[in-house]
Design an enzyme around this catalytic site. Structure first.
Site, mmCIF file in Angstrom:
data_model
loop_
_atom_site.group_PDB
_atom_site.id
_atom_site.type_symbol
_atom_site.label_atom_id
_atom_site.label_comp_id
_atom_site.label_asym_id
_atom_site.label_seq_id
_atom_site.Cartn_x
_atom_site.Cartn_y
_atom_site.Cartn_z
ATOM 1 N N THR A 1 0.798 -1.218 0.000
ATOM 2 C CA THR A 1 0.000 0.000 0.000
ATOM 3 C C THR A 1 0.837 1.277 0.000
ATOM 4 O O THR A 1 0.310 2.355 -0.265
ATOM 5 C CB THR A 1 -0.942 0.026 1.217
ATOM 6 O OG1 THR A 1 -0.172 -0.095 2.422
ATOM 7 C CG2 THR A 1 -1.950 -1.116 1.148
ATOM 8 N N GLY A 2 2.132 1.189 0.283
ATOM 9 C CA GLY A 2 3.004 2.360 0.266
ATOM 10 C C GLY A 2 3.364 2.769 -1.150
ATOM 11 O O GLY A 2 3.006 2.108 -2.129
ATOM 12 N N SER B 1 -4.650 -2.783 7.192
ATOM 13 C CA SER B 1 -5.180 -2.933 5.836
ATOM 14 C C SER B 1 -5.677 -4.340 5.548
ATOM 15 O O SER B 1 -6.434 -4.547 4.588
ATOM 16 C CB SER B 1 -4.091 -2.567 4.807
ATOM 17 O OG SER B 1 -3.711 -1.218 4.951
ATOM 18 N N ARG C 1 21.111 -4.159 3.958
ATOM 19 C CA ARG C 1 22.137 -3.768 2.978
ATOM 20 C C ARG C 1 23.551 -4.024 3.479
ATOM 21 O O ARG C 1 24.459 -4.250 2.669
ATOM 22 C CB ARG C 1 21.956 -2.298 2.588
ATOM 23 C CG ARG C 1 20.740 -2.078 1.695
ATOM 24 C CD ARG C 1 20.599 -0.632 1.279
ATOM 25 N NE ARG C 1 19.313 -0.428 0.613
ATOM 26 C CZ ARG C 1 18.682 0.736 0.550
ATOM 27 N NH1 ARG C 1 19.223 1.806 1.116
ATOM 28 N NH2 ARG C 1 17.525 0.844 -0.067
ATOM 29 N N CYS D 1 18.307 4.509 -3.424
ATOM 30 C CA CYS D 1 17.873 5.088 -4.698
ATOM 31 C C CYS D 1 18.804 6.187 -5.189
ATOM 32 O O CYS D 1 18.986 6.341 -6.400
ATOM 33 C CB CYS D 1 16.445 5.612 -4.580
ATOM 34 S SG CYS D 1 16.170 6.743 -3.197
ATOM 35 N N GLN E 1 17.231 15.296 -4.378
ATOM 36 C CA GLN E 1 16.365 14.128 -4.350
ATOM 37 C C GLN E 1 14.890 14.493 -4.275
ATOM 38 O O GLN E 1 14.465 15.332 -3.488
ATOM 39 C CB GLN E 1 16.769 13.225 -3.177
ATOM 40 C CG GLN E 1 18.212 12.767 -3.288
ATOM 41 C CD GLN E 1 18.641 11.811 -2.206
ATOM 42 O OE1 GLN E 1 19.817 11.761 -1.849
ATOM 43 N NE2 GLN E 1 17.729 11.016 -1.667
ATOM 44 N N HIS F 1 15.978 11.666 -9.033
ATOM 45 C CA HIS F 1 17.116 12.089 -8.210
ATOM 46 C C HIS F 1 18.255 12.519 -9.127
ATOM 47 O O HIS F 1 18.689 11.749 -9.994
ATOM 48 C CB HIS F 1 17.600 10.938 -7.329
ATOM 49 C CG HIS F 1 16.699 10.623 -6.173
ATOM 50 N ND1 HIS F 1 15.560 11.328 -5.879
ATOM 51 C CD2 HIS F 1 16.793 9.652 -5.227
ATOM 52 C CE1 HIS F 1 14.990 10.811 -4.798
ATOM 53 N NE2 HIS F 1 15.722 9.800 -4.377
#
EC number: 1.2.1.11
Length: 359
Positions: A12-13, A40, A117, A157, A184, A251
């Protein structure tokens, strides 16, 4: 090519919405499950997104009626899909636990999140650059005790513009130092102009954690698989400053670079024009035909004009010129929710599929 049933966890994001859009007509991946928080769960996807739909087009018809499942119900979600994309908004330790729970349920995870990461045996991959890091997956499976499950992530990103531009120059010319200023877009914070009115007619010179990621993550991307871990590269030295600017998507980075063996401008442009990677060689569905595009015009690339180049999956470069303190400077641009987020993760999943890791 085989087809895979796919789940989007965190559907949903804003990044989850991008995943849903990108999967609508994907030739290999079929959206089977959408999952989100318990708030949700039980609603249709259309009801759950409600007035928060932020994509330029409408909600894809196949997704509208899907009943949102509870992302924390790992066993139920994992039993219905071949792998998941993960784009949840939670605390990092909670994300790490959730993603490993899916992996241990023998459901591979292709993550847009930052939580894993720097886990030493989790590959963080820009597919054109360091697809070889996928060879760490057997070591990760051994640690997790899985036969099929694993976690693979895409990088931050903001890296997706300047790291691809620097990479083709490194081996031959030896990039030693880079200074990077990134500008950004607000979608990188999951915002629109309606939900982020304070950015209108404004620039915010701080994005929490962004400068640290911009300086550290490239070294893992340029690192090497050693003894069951990915050892980060020792160089180049990167310093970054990151700004939030009033653009919806895209970006941009201003890059200043110093070399051990200074190339000429024609040599740099030749390396950019010739560069391709595994996605181009394998003709993966989401791969841009030409990864790096150079613009001759003095005022390009521009965010509004160029962010959607090659369906938002290419990197645009321009204004390469000598610098008075570094050797050269240039600007580059990438679409942050396509190449930088959901699109980059879909491309990573395509590479994983092509190399047999999703079988």
């Amino acid at each position: 090519m085989k087809q895979w049933n796919v789940g989007v966890v965190g559907a949903t994001g804003m990044v989850g919405q991008r995943f849903v859009c990108l999967l609508e007509h994907h030739p290999w991946f079929r959206l089977k499950v959408v999952a989100a928080s318990s708030r949700s769960a039980g609603k249709t996807y259309e009801q759950a997104v409600g007035g928060r739909w932020a994509m330029p087009g409408p909600i894809p018809e196949p997704a509208k009626g899907l009943v949102v499942q509870d992302a924390s119900d790992v066993a139920t979600v994992a039993s219905q899909v071949d792998f998941i994309f993960c784009a949840v908004d939670m605390k990092k330790e909670e994300i790490r636990a959730l993603e490993e729970a899916y992996a241990k349920a023998e459901c591979p995870v292709v993550s847009n999140n930052s939580a894993h990461r720097f886990t030493p045996d989790v590959p963080m991959v820009i597919p054109e650059i360091n697809g070889a890091h996928l060879e760490i997956i057997p070591a990760q499976r051994k640690r997790l005790g899985t036969k099929r499950g694993f976690v693979a992530v895409k990088s931050n990103c903001s890296l997706q513009s300047y790291v691809p531009a620097l990479h083709p120059l490194m081996a031959e010319f030896g990039v030693t130092e880079a200074l990077v200023c990134t500008y950004q877009a607000i979608s990188g914070a999951g915002k629109t102009f309606d939900t982020f009115p304070e950015i209108v007619d404004n620039v915010i010179p701080y994005i929490p954690g962004e400068e640290e990621k911009s300086e550290r993550e490239p070294l893992k991307i340029w690192g090497a698989v050693q003894g069951g871990e990915i050892a980060p590269a020792a160089s180049p030295s990167i310093t970054a400053q990151c700004f939030r600017v009033p653009c919806l998507d895209g970006h941009m980075a201003a890059v200043f670079v110093r070399f051990a063996r200074k190339p000429t401008i024609p040599q740099i442009r030749e390396r950019w024009a010739a560069f391709s990677g595994a996605p181009q060689q394998l003709r993966l569905p989401s791969a841009p035909r030409q990864f790096l595009h150079y613009f001759e015009e003095a005022d390009r690339p521009q965010t509004k004009l160029d962010r959607n180049l090659e369906n938002g999956m290419a990197v645009s470069i321009g204004r390469l010129r000598p610098d008075t303190q570094y050797d050269y400077k240039f600007v580059c641009l990438s679409h942050n929710t396509l190449r930088g987020a959901a699109g980059g993760a879909v491309l990573l999943a395509e590479l994983l599929a092509a190399r047999g890791y999703l079988d």
